[in-house]
Write a protein that holds these residues in place. Structure first.
Motif: not given
Length: 467
Positions: A231, A255-259, A268, A270-271, A297, A300-301
């Motif tokens: 990220d 990633s925790v910002e995008r697929k 990764f 998401r949501k 988040s 989650h990372q």
């Protein structure tokens, strides 16, 4: 203990006699070396002498005659902003400089491994934020799965204080930039890079030197598998350097910002859902939203990084998911102290820089924010957007007034933790979260972030137990 190999009969100087220094001296002696110790603090020297170690003033002329190596504790600068005089003297004398991490990697494997069914493995975790939680989570998952695991390094025990690994054992190391920058030997089986944000810039002469210190674990360590947070541009660059092509699954991107898409190995979130993809197809999915020990988040990372490391070790997704639910989190890292009157109290004293504090703020709503301390380089601009969840800030520290002036939210100058906790409790309403996330170091008022967090927790517990 891990006795140091390859230095039997040699004289080895040890500079700094804290936890890692004394541990290194013991391991050197156990391996047949002659440790010669020094610390500017007379009490530290006395403690070493009480254990039978010889103390030698390493600043004297000729001190490095017949010295094979200098072992330096992590807090002692070896290059920037200026080298410690003892380190400079060793380098001038042509004496190699190392640390306990280098000694550990040099000494971990033994001839006994020839009789093991499964060779022990080392998982090393570095990055700016989340190292401790990620390391502890990997260790927790392994223990949940019935695997022999030891946690050491910048968390838990000193690396040379652990037990020799049995067949199939795993050692999980948290490594700071101070540790990776100097270690002469770095050979992890799995290496994890969580993320990168400005920190310790004076020690590394800027962001480039800081990243270079982290990068050594991968570029010089040559892990069999690397789990890389992508990220930030540095992580993307590092992943690109390590891979031989898009289908090379020796690199697991996180990633925790995008697929993340593509033919490689991706993990990764998401949501609130963790997903694992391999060769463009989804392999597993885990709902992280109701896992109490991993809020927000940033956690989650951490979960994605730990998941990738444990999948590298052959653990099944369902086993990892079950372990997530029993993970209680770490003290001082998004740690819930308790709840009273609908107000939740959370200790994130480990949020010692702007980036980690911003992630803590993003994990909660309706925040009564206790912040402040010894401000680091770069200012507080990175806190503007996450501050949208803050109802009011309560600023501690010797420079509390100056810190408060930089915030974009209503702020009350409290100076002390006691005053800040009392003010936050007085103002808090049902549904609020009283969050300690200082965005600063603790050393203006406390010996460590742990002491700061303990003080917060003590005051909160007094409130929780009051009628």
């Amino acid at each position: 203990m891990i006795p140091v190999q390859g230095m039997g009969g040699l004289r080895v100087a040890v500079l700094g006699l804290g936890r890692s220094g004394l541990s290194a001296a013991r391991a050197l002696a156990a391996g047949g070396a002659e440790p010669l110790c020094w610390d500017d603090n007379p009490a530290a020297r006395a403690a070493a002498e009480a254990e039978g170690f010889e103390c030698l003033e390493l600043t004297k002329a000729g001190a490095f005659d017949n010295i094979a190596r200098l072992i330096v504790s992590p807090g002692i600068p070896h290059l920037y902003p200026t080298p410690n005089p003892v380190v400079a003297a060793a380098l001038a004398a042509g004496v190699p400089v190392d640390n306990d991490i280098g000694l550990f990697f040099q000494s971990f494997a033994t001839s006994e491994w020839n009789t093991f069914d499964v060779a022990p493995r080392i998982v090393a975790v570095t990055g700016s934020n989340g190292k401790s939680t990620t390391s502890a989570l990997i260790h927790h998952i392994l223990e949940h799965a019935g695997r022999n695991s030891q946690l050491a390094g910048n968390i838990g025990r000193g690396v040379l204080d652990i037990e020799p690994a049995p067949s199939g054992g795993v050692v999980v190391l948290e490594l700071s930039s101070y540790q990776t920058d100097l270690a002469r030997s770095l050979t992890p089986d799995v290496a994890v890079f969580t993320n990168l944000s400005p920190d310790h810039l004076d020690r590394h002469a800027g962001m480039g030197g800081y990243f270079a210190a982290k990068r050594r674990l991968f570029a010089e360590g040559g892990p069999d598998r690397a789990v890389i947070g992508v990220d930030e541009q540095e992580g993307t660059f590092l992943a690109g350097q390590l891979t031989e092509g898009a289908v090379d699954d020796r690199v697991i991107r996180v990633s925790v910002e995008r697929k993340l898409t593509g033919p490689g190995w991706q993990v990764f979130a998401r949501k609130g859902f963790l997903s694992e993809y391999r060769n463009g197809k989804q392999v597993a999915s885990i709902d992280l939203r109701n896992i109490a020990g991993l809020p927000g988040s940033h956690n989650h990372q951490n979960a994605c990084s730990a998941y990738g490391a444990c999948r590298s070790l052959g653990l099944a997704p369902k086993v990892i998911e079950a372990a997530f639910h029993s993970f209680g989190g770490l003290p001082h890292r998004s740690q819930t102290i308790g709840e009273k009157g609908g107000v939740r109290f959370v200790n994130d004293s480990k949020a010692t820089n702007v980036d980690s504090a911003a992630k803590a703020l993003a994990a909660f709503k309706n925040i009564r924010w206790i912040c402040g301390g010894l401000e680091k380089e770069g200012g507080l601009d990175g806190l503007q957007e996450p501050s949208a969840s803050v109802r009011k800030a309560y600023v501690i520290g010797r420079e509390a007034a100056g810190f408060a002036m930089q915030l974009s939210v209503e702020a009350e100058v409290c100076t002390t933790m006691q005053a800040a906790v009392a003010a936050a409790i007085k103002d808090a309403e049902e549904g609020d979260v009283v969050l300690l996330a200082p965005a600063a170091a603790s050393f203006d008022q406390y010996d460590s972030f742990e002491k700061r967090g303990d003080d917060f927790a003590r005051l909160v517990k007094e409130h929780l137990s009051a009628d």
